[in-house]
Structures are given as C-alpha cells and as structure tokens.
Design a protein around this motif. Structure first.
Motif, PDB file in Angstrom:
ATOM      1  N   VAL A  19       0.864  -1.186   0.000  1.00 21.84           N
ATOM      2  CA  VAL A  19       0.000   0.000   0.000  1.00 21.84           C
ATOM      3  C   VAL A  19       0.895   1.228   0.000  1.00 21.84           C
ATOM      4  CG1 VAL A  19      -1.819   1.246   1.207  1.00 21.84           C
ATOM      5  CG2 VAL A  19      -1.745  -1.262   1.292  1.00 21.84           C
ATOM      6  N   GLY A  20       0.817   2.016  -1.057  1.00 15.50           N
ATOM      7  CA  GLY A  20       1.660   3.199  -1.169  1.00 15.50           C
ATOM      8  C   GLY A  20       1.009   4.433  -0.567  1.00 15.50           C
ATOM      9  N   LYS A  21       1.842   5.433  -0.347  1.00 12.07           N
ATOM     10  CA  LYS A  21       1.336   6.684   0.237  1.00 12.07           C
ATOM     11  C   LYS A  21       0.543   7.489  -0.788  1.00 12.07           C
ATOM     12  CE  LYS A  21       2.963  10.570   3.057  1.00 12.07           C
ATOM     13  NZ  LYS A  21       4.152  11.193   3.675  1.00 12.07           N
ATOM     14  N   PHE A  22       0.861   7.264  -2.065  1.00 12.60           N
ATOM     15  CA  PHE A  22       0.211   8.047  -3.129  1.00 12.60           C
ATOM     16  C   PHE A  22      -0.419   7.115  -4.154  1.00 12.60           C
ATOM     17  CE2 PHE A  22       3.871  10.459  -1.548  1.00 12.60           C
ATOM     18  CZ  PHE A  22       3.244  11.617  -1.114  1.00 12.60           C
ATOM     19  N   VAL A  23      -1.418   7.635  -4.825  1.00 14.89           N
ATOM     20  CA  VAL A  23      -2.044   6.937  -5.945  1.00 14.89           C
ATOM     21  C   VAL A  23      -1.787   7.779  -7.197  1.00 14.89           C
ATOM     22  CG1 VAL A  23      -4.208   6.159  -6.974  1.00 14.89           C
ATOM     23  CG2 VAL A  23      -3.838   5.901  -4.511  1.00 14.89           C
ATOM     24  N   ILE A  24      -1.223   7.142  -8.214  1.00 16.60           N
ATOM     25  CA  ILE A  24      -0.940   7.846  -9.476  1.00 16.60           C
ATOM     26  C   ILE A  24      -1.947   7.370 -10.520  1.00 16.60           C
ATOM     27  CG2 ILE A  24       0.789   8.305 -11.242  1.00 16.60           C
ATOM     28  CD1 ILE A  24       2.910   7.550  -9.229  1.00 16.60           C
ATOM     29  N   GLU A  25      -2.565   8.308 -11.171  1.00 12.16           N
ATOM     30  CA  GLU A  25      -3.543   7.963 -12.204  1.00 12.16           C
ATOM     31  C   GLU A  25      -3.043   8.484 -13.549  1.00 12.16           C
ATOM     32  OE1 GLU A  25      -6.986   9.758 -10.538  1.00 12.16           O
ATOM     33  OE2 GLU A  25      -7.510   7.992  -9.335  1.00 12.16           O
ATOM     34  N   ARG A  26      -3.085   7.579 -14.527  1.00  7.50           N
ATOM     35  CA  ARG A  26      -2.645   7.940 -15.881  1.00  7.50           C
ATOM     36  C   ARG A  26      -3.884   8.012 -16.784  1.00  7.50           C
ATOM     37  NH1 ARG A  26       2.175   7.120 -18.266  1.00  7.50           N
ATOM     38  NH2 ARG A  26       2.807   5.662 -16.639  1.00  7.50           N
ATOM     39  N   GLU A  86      -6.269   4.208   1.546  1.00 11.19           N
ATOM     40  CA  GLU A  86      -5.914   2.902   2.129  1.00 11.19           C
ATOM     41  C   GLU A  86      -4.633   3.022   2.964  1.00 11.19           C
ATOM     42  OE1 GLU A  86      -5.392  -0.166  -0.760  1.00 11.19           O
ATOM     43  OE2 GLU A  86      -5.309  -1.777   0.740  1.00 11.19           O
ATOM     44  N   TYR A  87      -3.697   3.838   2.494  1.00 17.42           N
ATOM     45  CA  TYR A  87      -2.447   4.053   3.243  1.00 17.42           C
ATOM     46  C   TYR A  87      -2.733   4.676   4.606  1.00 17.42           C
ATOM     47  CZ  TYR A  87       2.200   5.980   4.318  1.00 17.42           C
ATOM     48  OH  TYR A  87       3.382   6.313   4.929  1.00 17.42           O
ATOM     49  N   LEU A  88      -3.619   5.643   4.634  1.00 22.35           N
ATOM     50  CA  LEU A  88      -3.922   6.330   5.899  1.00 22.35           C
ATOM     51  C   LEU A  88      -4.607   5.413   6.901  1.00 22.35           C
ATOM     52  CD1 LEU A  88      -5.168   9.744   4.442  1.00 22.35           C
ATOM     53  CD2 LEU A  88      -2.926   9.220   5.423  1.00 22.35           C
ATOM     54  N   ARG A  89      -5.216   4.328   6.401  1.00 17.37           N
ATOM     55  CA  ARG A  89      -5.887   3.389   7.311  1.00 17.37           C
ATOM     56  C   ARG A  89      -4.956   2.298   7.838  1.00 17.37           C
ATOM     57  NH1 ARG A  89     -10.142   3.891   3.395  1.00 17.37           N
ATOM     58  NH2 ARG A  89      -9.472   1.956   2.396  1.00 17.37           N
ATOM     59  N   THR A  96       2.326   3.506  12.854  1.00 15.78           N
ATOM     60  CA  THR A  96       1.790   4.429  11.857  1.00 15.78           C
ATOM     61  C   THR A  96       2.052   3.910  10.436  1.00 15.78           C
ATOM     62  OG1 THR A  96       3.857   5.652  11.788  1.00 15.78           O
ATOM     63  CG2 THR A  96       2.204   6.379  13.395  1.00 15.78           C
ATOM     64  N   PRO A  97       1.303   4.422   9.462  1.00 15.97           N
ATOM     65  CA  PRO A  97       1.574   4.024   8.075  1.00 15.97           C
ATOM     66  C   PRO A  97       3.025   4.237   7.667  1.00 15.97           C
ATOM     67  CG  PRO A  97      -0.486   5.248   8.220  1.00 15.97           C
ATOM     68  CD  PRO A  97       0.148   5.327   9.581  1.00 15.97           C
ATOM     69  N   GLU A  98       3.625   5.319   8.152  1.00 13.46           N
ATOM     70  CA  GLU A  98       5.018   5.597   7.784  1.00 13.46           C
ATOM     71  C   GLU A  98       5.958   4.522   8.343  1.00 13.46           C
ATOM     72  OE1 GLU A  98       6.441   9.321   9.177  1.00 13.46           O
ATOM     73  OE2 GLU A  98       8.265   9.253   7.975  1.00 13.46           O
ATOM     74  N   ILE A  99       5.729   4.096   9.579  1.00 15.37           N
ATOM     75  CA  ILE A  99       6.573   3.055  10.169  1.00 15.37           C
ATOM     76  C   ILE A  99       6.421   1.747   9.403  1.00 15.37           C
ATOM     77  CG2 ILE A  99       6.742   1.539  12.194  1.00 15.37           C
ATOM     78  CD1 ILE A  99       6.361   3.970  13.952  1.00 15.37           C
TER      79      ILE A  99
END
Length: 467
Positions: A19-26, A86-89, A96-99
C-alpha cells in the motif's frame, strides 16, 4: 583477527503490491506513451509494458515518493497524484503508516530509507519520540561503520558477569565463571504476537540462524530441533524436563516460584543461561533487583505491542517503554549490581532508532516481534484477530526461504542505522552505548530545566504587574 560481522542482503520483492502513500492515475485519453515519465522518475514508478513496449504499464504506486517530477515533466498533463486513503488506514496511532511502509522498504531492499531532506522529526512526543541522540562526531568521515572504513562492533554478551576474576600462582583462572553467550548484534527475535503459522516460524528461525542471533519461542506453538542452536524456548514448569532444556538459553515467566524453577533448570543443564520474563509495570525495577540479587543471569522486561506497561493499575496513562527501561537501569546502577545481569527490553520496538535509544536508556539488547511479521508484508490490519476475515497478504503461504531473506534484509538495514548512530557518536562498539545517558537529550528535562523556568518567570512578572 576475528572475522568482521557483516549482513549480506539481497532484494526480495513483495508478493503483493504494498500500500503506497500516493495513488498515481494515468489518463488513457491523454497519454501519448512517450515514456518521458520513465526517464524522469528515479524510483522506477513508471515502466513500459513488457508485452508491448509501445505502451506504458500501470504505475507502481507504492514506489512513489511524491516528488511530482513525472507530473511536471509530462507533456500532455496525463498524470495526477493524490493521497491514498488505504495508506492512511494502515496500522494504528503507534504503528503508523510511515513506520509500516519504512519496514516494508527495508525488508525488500535491505537499504536504509533516505528522505532526501534530512530528519523530518518528530522532535517531541511520547516515549522514544521525546528523546534525541548526540551526534557530536558526525563530521568525522573515518568512523564509518557501514562501509567498513572503521570496524564498529555490534556484538553483545548475554549472561552474568563476575565482578572479580581470581588467578592461581600459575596464572590460571580459579574463579567459577558462569556461562555466557555472545550474539553479533543487539537484536533478538521475540515470540510472535499473532500469525503463528509453521512457515512463518520457520522463516524467523532461518533468519535467526543466518544472522547468528536468538529466537525466543513458545515450544508449545512451534519448535524444530534443526534450529535448536538459535532457539530460546519459553518453558513452563511441566516442560523443564523436556529435551528443549538442552538449548543454550531458556526463558521462564516470572512468578512466585520462578527462583525454584531457575535452580531446577540449572541442575538439569548447568551450561544453559536462564532468562526470566518480567512484564513491565510499576514493580519491574524491584523485581529486576530481586532476580539479580538471587543470581538470575538475564532479565527480559517486556511491554505491550505499543511500548506501554502491562496491565496498568489505574485509569491514568500507562507508563512507556523508554521511562521503564530508564527506571530499571538506574535502580540497578544505584544498587551497584547493574553489571551482574543482562537486560533485554521488548514491546513496541518498531523502527531502527528504537534499538539505539533502548540501549542508551540502559538495555543491553532488544527483542523484536511485530516487525518480523511486517517484514513478511503484514499490514497490521488485525483481520486475523477476527474470525472469518482473510489475511490480505496470506501469511500462511509465505515461503520460509523468501520470508527469511525479508527478515535478514530488515535486520541488515536496522544494523546499518545503528552503525550510523554509533559512528556519529564516536563509539566503536555497541556495549559502550548502554546507559550512556550523557549522549541523550530528553525533551522532558529540557522543558523542565529551561522552558519551565522561563515561563515561571513570565507568570511571576505578569502577576506582579497585575495582568
């Protein structure tokens, strides 16, 4: 010269997309498949399709660091980046998500995460977050333990140390020497809080064997004689006569009859080092002193998964791991018995800096639990705590060899960060870090000794001025 300890890491890509911190949309309508995003991204988020090199593959979001370079460079403005819900959850307020994502990255690559903009904090908060380390020799380039320009020893001796050694007229040692055990790094593997599948245990055991460290395990849950050399079984009274007492070290849970069980275990195998597991609580310091005076070699003090005391007596805030290690260490120092016992601290050791900070507070070494599962891609969603919910990364299907490599990578990255701290402090071995409180700054002390004094003067001035 003894062999220098080094951890060889090897990439172990995730089985499931993290689960990444960002979602990239193309935008398929706008993208012209020019591939400029491939050239500009240094984190390999973008790539062309293997089966058709004329087209772009879907971005691997979890690799994105949010630099926005691909968005800026895209000639058709076909890319957008947004935060991932999803990352924030992920995890909770402690894990934490970062850890979790940092541990995933280290388990995959074996590398130290680089933020690119220095340490971003936190600079205050609960527990270890309120503690800073002294890096006064960070400008000295020769003391570089990671690249081997100066070897920094991370080995720790486990067992009781005698205060005095006596020799006879021929120079031979006549003092009885208690058994000791040396491990090459101050990190042990603790019992698993959940996810106790056979393949997971085997992955942990394989990693412990490769690293030369110890794995604390409940023999009723899993035990394999193939890994006996690295196993530390947690024994019950009924299991004392079992063959697992042949291990180099064994643990017993603290209780009213524990000293009798320690003696029984020593009689069964005098070479076995006995550790007593003590829950961190209000009386942990007194218990540690009692056990040390009674001759126990190792005291394992454990907190809960969030680094808080076990079963706090009242409704107030539970005590934190950092403060409890400090209290036990200081009490043993005051009684002049600190060097007679090895202290293991566990519970809430979530990231590499917690290892160095635990040792600074007075522990000899730490034991980790949840990070072992996170290395196996665990999302700490707690689905396995609730019946009927499926593990999103299927822990029970992890190949033990693959899982062991992920754990080795994680520990390799953590050790390199410990080497960075030791090198920056000018220390050449981790044993010198234990209880070196002069090399730490505590936010509470700064606030009490400096800012409280200033604000107290302001309050006094305002009262006199009638404001």
């Amino acid at each position: 010269m003894p062999r220098k300890y080094n951890i060889e890491v090897s990439p172990a890509p995730p089985r499931f997309p993290p689960v990444g911190k960002f979602v990239i949309e193309r935008s398929a309508a706008d993208c012209i498949n020019c591939g400029r995003c491939v050239l500009t991204c240094i984190h390999s988020v973008h790539a062309r399709l293997d089966e058709d090199l004329r087209r772009m593959a879907e971005p691997e979001d979890y690799r994105c660091k949010g630099c926005f370079r691909c968005v800026q460079e895209c000639p058709k403005e076909a890319l957008t980046i947004r935060s991932s819900d999803e990352y924030l959850r992920l995890g909770d307020s402690y894990w934490t998500p970062e850890i979790i994502s940092k541990n995933w990255y280290q388990a995959e690559t074996g590398k130290v995460p680089v933020s690119g903009a220095g340490y971003l904090g936190p600079f205050s908060g609960e527990g270890f977050d309120s503690m800073w380390t002294d890096m006064s020799e960070i400008v000295r380039p020769t003391r570089d333990g990671i690249h081997g320009r100066e070897y920094i020893n991370t080995s720790v001796d486990i067992g009781r140390k005698v205060p005095v050694i006596k020799f006879d007229a021929q120079g031979r040692i006549v003092s009885p020497l208690p058994p000791t055990l040396s491990v090459p790094l101050p990190i042990l593997f603790d019992t698993l809080p959940f996810g106790g599948y056979g393949n997971v245990y085997e992955a942990v055991a394989r990693a412990a064997s490769f690293l030369g460290t110890l794995m604390i395990v409940d023999p009723d849950a899993w035990f394999n004689k193939e890994y006996e050399a690295n196993a530390v079984p947690v024994l019950t009274q009924s299991a004392l006569e079992d063959s697992v007492t042949a291990c180099k070290m064994a643990e017993l849970d603290y209780g009213s009859t524990v000293l009798g069980a320690v003696e029984e275990l020593r009689n069964a195998n005098p070479e076995t080092i006995v550790s007593v597991r003590v829950p961190f609580g209000d009386t942990a310091a007194e218990i540690a002193e009692e056990l040390t005076c009674a001759g126990v070699e190792v005291v394992h003090l454990y907190a809960d998964c969030n680094g808080k005391q076990i079963d706090p007596p009242g409704p107030g805030e539970p005590r934190l791991l950092k403060d409890m290690i400090l209290e036990v260490h200081r009490q043993l120092v005051a009684r002049k018995i600190r060097d007679e016992v090895t202290l293991i601290a566990s519970g809430g050791i979530a990231i590499a800096e917690h290892v160095a900070k635990s040792i600074l507070c007075g522990a000899d070494l730490v034991a980790i639990d949840l990070p072992l599962l996170i290395a196996l891609e665990c999302r700490y969603c707690k689905n396995c705590h609730s019946s009927g919910l499926k593990c999103p990364v299927s822990l029970k299907d992890v190949d033990p060899r693959y899982g062991a490599q992920r754990i080795i990578n994680l520990v390799g990255a953590w050790r390199n960060q410990l080497l960075e701290v030791l090198g920056a402090m000018g220390l050449r071995e981790v044993r010198r870090l234990r209880g070196e409180l002069g090399r730490a700054i505590f936010f509470e002390e700064i606030q009490r000794e400096t800012f409280d004094t200033i604000f107290a003067k302001e309050v006094s001035y305002n009262v006199k001025a009638g404001n």
